[in-house]
Design a protein around this motif. Structure first.
Motif, PDB file in Angstrom:
ATOM      1  N   ALA A 184     -13.178  22.622 -45.197  1.00 29.26           N
ATOM      2  CA  ALA A 184     -12.024  22.103 -45.945  1.00 29.26           C
ATOM      3  C   ALA A 184     -11.596  23.133 -46.985  1.00 29.26           C
ATOM      4  N   CYS A 185     -10.726  24.036 -46.576  1.00 30.57           N
ATOM      5  CA  CYS A 185     -10.254  25.103 -47.463  1.00 30.57           C
ATOM      6  C   CYS A 185      -8.862  24.817 -48.015  1.00 30.57           C
ATOM      7  N   ASP A 186      -8.376  23.601 -47.823  1.00 32.51           N
ATOM      8  CA  ASP A 186      -7.140  23.167 -48.482  1.00 32.51           C
ATOM      9  C   ASP A 186      -7.536  22.585 -49.832  1.00 32.51           C
ATOM     10  N   THR A 187      -7.637  23.449 -50.810  1.00 35.10           N
ATOM     11  CA  THR A 187      -8.030  23.020 -52.158  1.00 35.10           C
ATOM     12  C   THR A 187      -6.823  22.790 -53.046  1.00 35.10           C
ATOM     13  N   PHE A 188      -5.651  22.744 -52.449  1.00 43.41           N
ATOM     14  CA  PHE A 188      -4.406  22.622 -53.217  1.00 43.41           C
ATOM     15  C   PHE A 188      -3.826  21.214 -53.154  1.00 43.41           C
ATOM     16  N   ARG A 189      -3.761  20.639 -51.944  1.00 45.16           N
ATOM     17  CA  ARG A 189      -3.129  19.325 -51.767  1.00 45.16           C
ATOM     18  C   ARG A 189      -4.108  18.206 -52.070  1.00 45.16           C
ATOM     19  N   PRO A 196      -9.629  29.371 -51.816  1.00 48.59           N
ATOM     20  CA  PRO A 196      -9.832  29.044 -50.398  1.00 48.59           C
ATOM     21  C   PRO A 196     -10.638  30.104 -49.651  1.00 48.59           C
ATOM     22  N   SER A 197     -10.456  31.365 -50.014  1.00 45.89           N
ATOM     23  CA  SER A 197     -11.184  32.435 -49.342  1.00 45.89           C
ATOM     24  C   SER A 197     -12.684  32.329 -49.612  1.00 45.89           C
ATOM     25  N   SER A 198     -13.055  31.999 -50.845  1.00 40.55           N
ATOM     26  CA  SER A 198     -14.465  31.847 -51.192  1.00 40.55           C
ATOM     27  C   SER A 198     -15.075  30.640 -50.489  1.00 40.55           C
ATOM     28  N   VAL A 199     -14.309  29.556 -50.386  1.00 42.05           N
ATOM     29  CA  VAL A 199     -14.801  28.366 -49.694  1.00 42.05           C
ATOM     30  C   VAL A 199     -15.031  28.676 -48.219  1.00 42.05           C
ATOM     31  N   ALA A 200     -14.113  29.400 -47.601  1.00 49.28           N
ATOM     32  CA  ALA A 200     -14.266  29.766 -46.190  1.00 49.28           C
ATOM     33  C   ALA A 200     -15.481  30.659 -45.986  1.00 49.28           C
ATOM     34  N   LYS A 201     -15.686  31.598 -46.893  1.00 54.47           N
ATOM     35  CA  LYS A 201     -16.844  32.496 -46.789  1.00 54.47           C
ATOM     36  C   LYS A 201     -18.149  31.711 -46.888  1.00 54.47           C
ATOM     37  N   ALA A 202     -18.217  30.771 -47.826  1.00 49.68           N
ATOM     38  CA  ALA A 202     -19.426  29.948 -47.972  1.00 49.68           C
ATOM     39  C   ALA A 202     -19.638  29.065 -46.740  1.00 49.68           C
ATOM     40  N   ALA A 203     -18.550  28.567 -46.154  1.00 47.98           N
ATOM     41  CA  ALA A 203     -18.664  27.735 -44.951  1.00 47.98           C
ATOM     42  C   ALA A 203     -19.205  28.547 -43.780  1.00 47.98           C
ATOM     43  N   ASP A 256      -9.549  24.759 -42.227  1.00 47.85           N
ATOM     44  CA  ASP A 256      -8.295  24.073 -42.535  1.00 47.85           C
ATOM     45  C   ASP A 256      -7.701  24.683 -43.801  1.00 47.85           C
ATOM     46  N   THR A 257      -6.452  25.091 -43.753  1.00 46.89           N
ATOM     47  CA  THR A 257      -5.789  25.710 -44.896  1.00 46.89           C
ATOM     48  C   THR A 257      -4.670  24.809 -45.407  1.00 46.89           C
ATOM     49  N   ALA A 258      -4.228  25.109 -46.616  1.00 47.49           N
ATOM     50  CA  ALA A 258      -3.160  24.317 -47.237  1.00 47.49           C
ATOM     51  C   ALA A 258      -1.831  24.598 -46.548  1.00 47.49           C
ATOM     52  N   GLY A 259      -1.048  23.549 -46.368  1.00 48.18           N
ATOM     53  CA  GLY A 259       0.302  23.739 -45.862  1.00 48.18           C
ATOM     54  C   GLY A 259       1.164  24.424 -46.908  1.00 48.18           C
ATOM     55  N   ARG A 260       1.992  25.336 -46.470  1.00 41.13           N
ATOM     56  CA  ARG A 260       2.824  26.092 -47.407  1.00 41.13           C
ATOM     57  C   ARG A 260       4.108  26.484 -46.696  1.00 41.13           C
ATOM     58  N   MET A 261       5.197  26.509 -47.457  1.00 47.42           N
ATOM     59  CA  MET A 261       6.452  26.977 -46.898  1.00 47.42           C
ATOM     60  C   MET A 261       6.402  28.494 -46.759  1.00 47.42           C
ATOM     61  N   GLN A 262       7.118  28.996 -45.785  1.00 49.16           N
ATOM     62  CA  GLN A 262       7.019  30.419 -45.481  1.00 49.16           C
ATOM     63  C   GLN A 262       7.557  31.318 -46.583  1.00 49.16           C
ATOM     64  N   ASN A 263       8.345  30.752 -47.519  1.00 55.76           N
ATOM     65  CA  ASN A 263       8.885  31.554 -48.622  1.00 55.76           C
ATOM     66  C   ASN A 263       8.117  31.375 -49.927  1.00 55.76           C
ATOM     67  N   ASN A 264       6.954  30.708 -49.871  1.00 52.61           N
ATOM     68  CA  ASN A 264       6.115  30.534 -51.065  1.00 52.61           C
ATOM     69  C   ASN A 264       5.216  31.761 -51.188  1.00 52.61           C
ATOM     70  N   VAL A 265       5.632  32.719 -52.008  1.00 48.44           N
ATOM     71  CA  VAL A 265       4.964  34.020 -52.073  1.00 48.44           C
ATOM     72  C   VAL A 265       3.506  33.915 -52.537  1.00 48.44           C
ATOM     73  N   PRO A 266       3.180  33.197 -53.633  1.00 51.21           N
ATOM     74  CA  PRO A 266       1.777  33.134 -54.075  1.00 51.21           C
ATOM     75  C   PRO A 266       0.835  32.551 -53.014  1.00 51.21           C
ATOM     76  N   LYS A 319      -9.873  21.947 -67.157  1.00 48.99           N
ATOM     77  CA  LYS A 319     -11.001  21.785 -66.236  1.00 48.99           C
ATOM     78  C   LYS A 319     -11.598  20.388 -66.356  1.00 48.99           C
ATOM     79  N   GLU A 320     -11.637  19.861 -67.593  1.00 48.51           N
ATOM     80  CA  GLU A 320     -12.167  18.509 -67.777  1.00 48.51           C
ATOM     81  C   GLU A 320     -11.311  17.475 -67.059  1.00 48.51           C
ATOM     82  N   ALA A 321      -9.995  17.635 -67.156  1.00 49.80           N
ATOM     83  CA  ALA A 321      -9.094  16.700 -66.479  1.00 49.80           C
ATOM     84  C   ALA A 321      -9.240  16.800 -64.965  1.00 49.80           C
ATOM     85  N   MET A 322      -9.384  18.017 -64.447  1.00 47.04           N
ATOM     86  CA  MET A 322      -9.560  18.192 -63.010  1.00 47.04           C
ATOM     87  C   MET A 322     -10.860  17.565 -62.528  1.00 47.04           C
TER      88      MET A 322
END
Length: 456
Positions: free
Chosen positions: A295-300, A327-334, A349-359, A89-92
Motif C-alpha cells: 500500500a504505497c498510496d500514502t496520499f489519499r 511512497p518510494s520508501s514504503v515500496a522499498k520496505a515492502a 499500489d500508487t496514488a492516483g494523480r492527474m498527468q499534469n500534477n508535477v509534484p 504530526k500530532e494531528a496526522m
C-alpha cells in the motif's frame, strides 16, 4: 431624574389634548413620590438578579442530566489542523485510523464491523464456483468476430468498411481513396485518435497499392487482411508480454537469493487501479504465485484500508506504513519484507494523480528510479477517448524521467465491457507507448480479467 421626565411628558399630553381628555392626576408631594419610585425600582432589580442566578444552576443541571442520560453530549467537532491551517504530526497521528487503538472494547466493536464489511466485500468481489464454471479465468476478447449475429463488436462494425472497396486488376490510390476515407471516419468514431487512424489508413494503402486482384471478393479480402495486419502491428507490438512466464523465470533463476518480481500500478484518479491490482493478485495466486500487496498510496485518505479489504478477501499479505510517508520508501520496505518471507511477486499500489500534477509525477519517477520495478502497468479507462494519449504519454515520461531503464511496460484497460465497439483507446495507448495490452477489465469481480486478441 425619571420623575421630572414624567412631569414634562404629562404636561405635553395635557396641552395636546386641551386639558379635557383623560389626564392623570398630578401628585401632591413630589419628593415623597420620587423616594417611593426609587425604592420600588431598586426592589424590582434585586428580585430580577436573584431569579436569574437561581435559574443558571438548574439549566446546567439539566444539561448534565441530559448528557448522563444520553451517554454523550452531542457530536464533538473534529479539529483538522492547529488553527493556522497547518496539519501537524500530532494531528496526522490522531486522524490515522489504519492502526489499532489498543482499547479492547473498541477493538472488539471494530472487529464486528470489519467482519460485516469483509463479508460484503467478498460477496461483491470474489467469484463463486458457478461464476468460474461459466467464465474462463483469463479468456481472450476478440476484436474480430465472423459470427453472423448482430452483436456490437468492433470487428462487426468494421465489416461495412470492406464492402466499399471497388475491384480492379491493379489497385491504385484513386481506387482506395473512398474506402480509406470511410475507414478513417469509422476509426475516429470508435475513439481512435485522428493521427493514429490516419497512420492505419496509410499502412493499408501502402500495402494494397499496385496489388493485382482478380475479383470483387479478393478486393474485400485484401482490404480486410491489410487492416488486420495494421491493427495487429499496433495492438501487439514487438515487445510481447507473458506475465506468468516472467514471474516464474525470475523466481527460478535467483533461487534462495531472489528478489521478488515487482509490479507497479500507475494511473490517474478513479480509473480502478486498486481493484485492477487485486484482479492481478487473484490471477497470480490462481496460477501458483505468492503475491504481496504494498500500500504505497500514502496520499489519499482511505487508500490503505481499501487495499486491506482486497488483501483480506484474497487471503493475501499486505504491507503498509500508514499515511504521509514517502511512497518510494514504503515500496522499498515492502520488497525487503517480500524477500524475507518468500513472496515471489510484489504488487505496488500508487496514488492516483492527474498527468499534469508535477509534484506527484516527480514522486512517481523517484519510486521507479529507487526501486527498479520489473513491470510498470498503466491503468486507464477503455472509454477515455483521445485524452488517453496525453495520460499515457506523460505517465511514461514521469516513470522514465530519472531512469532510462524504466518506462510503462504494459497497459490494463478497465470498463471494457461498457464501451461497446468504441475500443479505440487500445490503439491509441499502444501506439504512444509501444506497450502491449496486458489485460482488459470486463466487470467488478476478480475473475473479470481477460486477454485481448485481434484474431477470430
Amino acid at each position: 431624574n425619571a420623575l421630572q421626565e414624567f412631569q414634562v411628558f404629562l404636561t405635553a399630553q395635557q396641552q395636546e389634548n386641551g386639558n379635557n381628555s383623560h389626564s392623570l392626576p398630578q401628585p401632591m408631594d413630589l419628593t415623597l413620590f420620587d423616594k417611593t419610585f426609587q425604592l420600588l425600582f431598586k426592589k424590582f432589580k434585586n428580585s430580577e438578579t436573584a431569579g436569574s442566578s437561581t435559574s443558571k444552576p438548574s439549566s446546567s443541571k439539566a444539561q448534565k442530566s441530559a448528557k448522563t442520560k444520553g451517554g454523550k453530549g452531542g457530536k464533538e467537532k473534529r479539529q483538522w489542523h492547529d488553527g493556522k491551517a497547518k496539519v501537524t504530526k500530532e494531528a496526522m497521528a490522531e486522524l490515522d485510523f489504519s492502526k489499532n487503538t489498543g482499547d479492547e472494547n473498541d477493538d472488539e466493536a471494530q472487529q464486528d464491523k470489519d467482519a460485516v464489511a469483509l463479508a460484503e466485500a467478498r460477496a461483491a468481489y470474489l467469484p463463486t464456483d458457478a461464476d468460474l464454471a461459466e467464465f474462463e479465468l483469463v479468456p481472450e476478447v476478440n476484436l474480430d468476430d465472423d459470427d453472423d449475429d448482430e452483436s456490437s463488436s468492433w470487428g462487426d462494425s468494421l465489416k461495412g468498411l470492406f464492402q466499399q472497396a471497388t475491384g480492379q486488376k491493379v489497385l491504385s490510390k484513386q481506387d482506395l481513396q473512398e474506402p480509406l476515407k470511410e475507414m478513417h471516419k469509422t476509426l475516429t468514431s470508435k475513439n481512435v485518435a485522428s493521427d493514429i487512424a490516419q497512420q492505419i489508413c496509410d499502412n493499408v494503402e501502402s500495402s494494397l497499392v499496385g496489388k493485382k486482384l482478380s475479383s470483387m471478393y479478393r478486393v474485400k479480402t485484401a482490404v480486410r487482411q491489410a487492416l488486420e495486419k495494421a491493427i495487429n502491428k499496433l495492438l501487439l507490438p514487438s515487445t510481447q508480454l507473458d506475465l506468468l512466464r516472467q514471474v516464474v523465470s525470475k523466481r527460478d533463476a535467483l533461487f534462495g537469493k531472489r528478489r521478488p518480481f515487482v509490479i507497479v500500478v500507475v494511473g490517474i484518479n478513479g480509473v480502478g487501479k486498486s481493484t485492477s491490482l487485486a484482479k492481478l493478485a487473484f490471477f497470480l495466486k490462481s496460477n501458483g504465485c505468492q503475491p504481496l500487496l504494498a500500500a504505497c498510496d500514502t496520499f489519499r485518505s482511505g487508500a490503505v484500508e481499501q487495499l486491506s479489504v482486497h488483501a483480506r478477501c484474497l487471503d493475501l499479505p499486505i504491507f503498509h506504513q500508514g499515511y504521509s510517508k514517502d511512497p518510494s520508501s514504503v515500496a522499498k520496505a515492502a520488497i525487503e519484507q517480500a524477500s524475507k518471507n518468500g513472496n515471489d511477486v510484489v504488487l505496488v499500489d500508487t496514488a492516483g494523480r492527474m498527468q499534469n500534477n508535477v509534484p506527484l509525477m516527480k514522486a512517481l519517477g523517484k519510486l521507479a528510479e529507487e526501486n527498479q520495478p520489473d513491470l510498470v502497468v498503466f491503468v486507464g479507462e477503455a472509454l477515455v477517448g483521445n485524452d488517453g494519449v496525453d495520460q499515457v504519454r506523460m505517465f511514461n515520461q514521469a516513470v522514465s524521467s530519472l531512469s532510462r531503464n524504466q518506462k510503462v511496460n504494459a497497459i490494463l484497460l478497465t470498463k471494457f465491457d461498457t464501451v461497446s465497439d468504441k475500443v479505440g483507446a487500445a490503439l491509441t495507448m499502444t501506439h504512444v507507448t509501444n506497450a502491449p495490452i496486458l489485460f482488459v477489465g470486463t466487470g467488478q469481480k476478480y475473475h473479470h480479467l481477460q486477454k485481448l486478441s485481434t484474431q477470430p
